[in-house]
Design a protein around this motif. Structure first.
Motif, PDB file in Angstrom:
ATOM      1  N   GLU A  60       0.827  -1.211   0.000  1.00 16.07           N
ATOM      2  CA  GLU A  60       0.000   0.000   0.000  1.00 16.07           C
ATOM      3  C   GLU A  60       0.861   1.260   0.000  1.00 16.07           C
ATOM      4  N   ALA A  61       1.939   1.237   0.780  1.00 15.28           N
ATOM      5  CA  ALA A  61       2.813   2.409   0.866  1.00 15.28           C
ATOM      6  C   ALA A  61       3.529   2.686  -0.453  1.00 15.28           C
ATOM      7  N   LEU A  62       3.864   1.619  -1.174  1.00 13.96           N
ATOM      8  CA  LEU A  62       4.614   1.764  -2.426  1.00 13.96           C
ATOM      9  C   LEU A  62       3.710   1.811  -3.648  1.00 13.96           C
ATOM     10  N   TYR A  63       2.397   1.683  -3.443  1.00  6.83           N
ATOM     11  CA  TYR A  63       1.430   1.651  -4.543  1.00  6.83           C
ATOM     12  C   TYR A  63       1.736   0.526  -5.527  1.00  6.83           C
ATOM     13  N   LEU A  64       2.044  -0.641  -4.967  1.00 10.33           N
ATOM     14  CA  LEU A  64       2.353  -1.829  -5.765  1.00 10.33           C
ATOM     15  C   LEU A  64       1.427  -2.968  -5.351  1.00 10.33           C
ATOM     16  N   ALA A  65       1.307  -3.961  -6.220  1.00  9.43           N
ATOM     17  CA  ALA A  65       0.585  -5.167  -5.851  1.00  9.43           C
ATOM     18  C   ALA A  65       1.408  -5.945  -4.833  1.00  9.43           C
ATOM     19  N   GLN A  66       0.734  -6.646  -3.937  1.00  9.91           N
ATOM     20  CA  GLN A  66       1.452  -7.416  -2.923  1.00  9.91           C
ATOM     21  C   GLN A  66       2.339  -8.471  -3.571  1.00  9.91           C
ATOM     22  N   SER A  67       1.889  -9.037  -4.678  1.00  5.39           N
ATOM     23  CA  SER A  67       2.692 -10.050  -5.378  1.00  5.39           C
ATOM     24  C   SER A  67       3.984  -9.445  -5.917  1.00  5.39           C
ATOM     25  N   THR A  68       3.932  -8.169  -6.311  1.00  7.85           N
ATOM     26  CA  THR A  68       5.141  -7.498  -6.812  1.00  7.85           C
ATOM     27  C   THR A  68       6.145  -7.306  -5.692  1.00  7.85           C
ATOM     28  N   VAL A  69       5.665  -6.901  -4.530  1.00  2.00           N
ATOM     29  CA  VAL A  69       6.548  -6.738  -3.375  1.00  2.00           C
ATOM     30  C   VAL A  69       7.162  -8.079  -2.994  1.00  2.00           C
ATOM     31  N   SER A  70       6.359  -9.124  -2.952  1.00  2.00           N
ATOM     32  CA  SER A  70       6.873 -10.462  -2.630  1.00  2.00           C
ATOM     33  C   SER A  70       7.924 -10.892  -3.645  1.00  2.00           C
ATOM     34  N   GLY A  71       7.677 -10.579  -4.907  1.00  2.63           N
ATOM     35  CA  GLY A  71       8.646 -10.926  -5.946  1.00  2.63           C
ATOM     36  C   GLY A  71       9.970 -10.215  -5.763  1.00  2.63           C
ATOM     37  N   HIS A  72       9.926  -8.941  -5.385  1.00  2.00           N
ATOM     38  CA  HIS A  72      11.166  -8.185  -5.148  1.00  2.00           C
ATOM     39  C   HIS A  72      11.952  -8.796  -3.989  1.00  2.00           C
ATOM     40  N   ILE A  73      11.248  -9.186  -2.913  1.00  2.00           N
ATOM     41  CA  ILE A  73      11.936  -9.759  -1.749  1.00  2.00           C
ATOM     42  C   ILE A  73      12.553 -11.114  -2.097  1.00  2.00           C
ATOM     43  N   LEU A  74      11.824 -11.942  -2.817  1.00  2.00           N
ATOM     44  CA  LEU A  74      12.354 -13.251  -3.217  1.00  2.00           C
ATOM     45  C   LEU A  74      13.566 -13.099  -4.123  1.00  2.00           C
ATOM     46  N   ALA A  75      13.505 -12.137  -5.049  1.00  2.00           N
ATOM     47  CA  ALA A  75      14.635 -11.903  -5.944  1.00  2.00           C
ATOM     48  C   ALA A  75      15.846 -11.408  -5.165  1.00  2.00           C
ATOM     49  N   LEU A  76      15.620 -10.560  -4.166  1.00  2.00           N
ATOM     50  CA  LEU A  76      16.717 -10.044  -3.347  1.00  2.00           C
ATOM     51  C   LEU A  76      17.361 -11.177  -2.558  1.00  2.00           C
ATOM     52  N   GLU A  77      16.544 -12.034  -1.959  1.00  2.00           N
ATOM     53  CA  GLU A  77      17.079 -13.167  -1.203  1.00  2.00           C
ATOM     54  C   GLU A  77      17.842 -14.114  -2.123  1.00  2.00           C
ATOM     55  N   ARG A  78      17.336 -14.309  -3.328  1.00  2.00           N
ATOM     56  CA  ARG A  78      18.012 -15.196  -4.285  1.00  2.00           C
ATOM     57  C   ARG A  78      19.356 -14.597  -4.699  1.00  2.00           C
ATOM     58  N   ASP A  79      19.372 -13.284  -4.957  1.00  2.00           N
ATOM     59  CA  ASP A  79      20.618 -12.647  -5.394  1.00  2.00           C
ATOM     60  C   ASP A  79      21.671 -12.650  -4.288  1.00  2.00           C
ATOM     61  N   ILE A  80      21.233 -12.422  -3.048  1.00  2.00           N
ATOM     62  CA  ILE A  80      22.186 -12.393  -1.937  1.00  2.00           C
ATOM     63  C   ILE A  80      22.580 -13.799  -1.506  1.00  2.00           C
ATOM     64  N   GLY A  81      21.630 -14.725  -1.631  1.00  2.00           N
ATOM     65  CA  GLY A  81      21.946 -16.121  -1.340  1.00  2.00           C
ATOM     66  C   GLY A  81      21.602 -16.579   0.057  1.00  2.00           C
ATOM     67  N   VAL A  82      20.901 -15.748   0.843  1.00  2.00           N
ATOM     68  CA  VAL A  82      20.503 -16.126   2.199  1.00  2.00           C
ATOM     69  C   VAL A  82      19.101 -15.589   2.469  1.00  2.00           C
ATOM     70  N   PRO A  83      18.333 -16.246   3.346  1.00  5.42           N
ATOM     71  CA  PRO A  83      17.022 -15.703   3.720  1.00  5.42           C
ATOM     72  C   PRO A  83      17.190 -14.452   4.562  1.00  5.42           C
ATOM     73  N   LEU A  84      16.322 -13.460   4.316  1.00  6.91           N
ATOM     74  CA  LEU A  84      16.393 -12.193   5.034  1.00  6.91           C
ATOM     75  C   LEU A  84      15.235 -12.015   6.015  1.00  6.91           C
ATOM     76  N   LEU A  85      14.120 -12.665   5.740  1.00  5.84           N
ATOM     77  CA  LEU A  85      12.931 -12.540   6.569  1.00  5.84           C
ATOM     78  C   LEU A  85      12.461 -13.911   7.026  1.00  5.84           C
ATOM     79  N   VAL A  86      11.929 -13.948   8.226  1.00 11.95           N
ATOM     80  CA  VAL A  86      11.304 -15.170   8.733  1.00 11.95           C
ATOM     81  C   VAL A  86       9.809 -14.906   8.795  1.00 11.95           C
TER      82      VAL A  86
END
Length: 299
Positions: free
Chosen positions: A26-52
């Motif tokens: 809501e804050a970023l005016y994005l779909a929730q699926s888009t936000v989830s996709g950005h987080i998953l891509a970030l975790e994949r690029d870094i190579g470790v889980p960031l959120l529990v």
């Protein structure tokens, strides 16, 4: 980590700061699926889980997530600062918010004097009562505010740029003219029907302080109207609705009313320039601030 980008960092920080994917979206005016996709891509690029992700939609940071958040937050702040600095190079606009008295009786002359020396600057002015001006400055909606009351010294800086006496104004009738010619003070007229400003007005706050400091029970006064506009208050007085405790600057600008001095403690107030303590002013705003401070030093 070659595909790491600012959108991923922005989404990650938003989730951490707002506590959920839904609030971040809501804050970023994005779909929730888009936000989830950005987080998953970030975790994949870094190579470790960031959120529990635990039950009841609770989200906590891993140890790596805390370190990434600290760096990401710094990076996004730097980008915001860079954007603002680049914008300042081409912008000469200064946004101001002011309560009614400084807006009508102080700022026009100050802006005119500044503009003669800096003709390429442009001003955007917003008016409101003192409370709304404080809110606008705190929320970053305007660069500088001008008010007649101190309401939040913890988060804002206050620089006095003018003083304004409180006076009691009446219609220019034979009854009041005789009292005026006799040198009567406004204190003797406080039993008359009175018009007050609304509660968020700096003039009203100053008037209430005057009453309190001088042992005057404002609850016992005969208040016939409360009006949220200083010009309307003066018009009400001129029409015979009642008398009013008003700004001396406002009273001095009209010739159809009689102005009686108020005698006692705190019978004048200061007009302040206000700025947020945790926000650096733009280059253009800084130029106007410096002009006002240097002008004050000369008086």
């Amino acid at each position: 980590m070659q595909t790491l980008n600012l959108k991923q960092l922005e989404a990650f920080c938003a989730v951490v700061e707002r506590g959920s994917f839904t609030a971040a979206a809501e804050a970023l005016y994005l779909a929730q699926s888009t936000v989830s996709g950005h987080i998953l891509a970030l975790e994949r690029d870094i190579g470790v889980p960031l959120l529990v992700r635990s039950g009841k939609r609770r989200i906590t940071l891993t140890e790596e997530g805390r370190r990434v958040y600290d760096h990401a937050h710094t990076i996004l702040q730097s980008c915001t600062e860079l954007s603002r600095e680049l914008e300042e190079q081409t912008s000469r606009e200064v946004s101001l918010a002011a309560s009614s008295i400084p807006m009508q009786y102080i700022l026009p002359q100050l802006i005119s004097d500044f503009h003669r020396e800096n003709p390429d600057f442009r001003f955007l002015l917003h008016s409101g009562d003192s409370a709304s001006v404080h809110t606008a400055v705190l929320q970053g909606e305007t660069h500088i505010g001008f008010v007649g009351a101190v309401m939040n010294a913890r988060e804002l800086t206050y620089d006095c740029i003018a003083t304004d006496p409180l006076v009691l104004v009446t219609p220019d009738t034979p009854h009041y003219r005789a009292m005026f010619d006799a040198g009567e003070t406004g204190n003797a007229l406080l039993s008359e029907p009175l018009i007050f400003r609304e509660g968020g007005s700096g003039t009203q706050l100053a008037g209430q302080k005057f009453f309190t400091e001088n042992g005057i029970d404002s609850g016992a006064l005969n208040i016939v109207a409360r009006i949220d506009n200083s010009e309307a208050v003066l018009r009400g007085v001129a029409c015979g609705l009642g008398c009013a405790v008003v700004s001396g600057l406002a009273a001095g600008a009209t010739k159809e009313l009689l102005s009686f001095p108020l005698v006692g403690k705190n019978n004048e107030r200061e007009i302040y320039m206000i700025r947020a303590r945790d926000r650096r002013p733009t280059k253009s705003a800084r130029a106007f601030i410096d002009f006002l401070l240097s002008r004050r030093a000369l008086h």
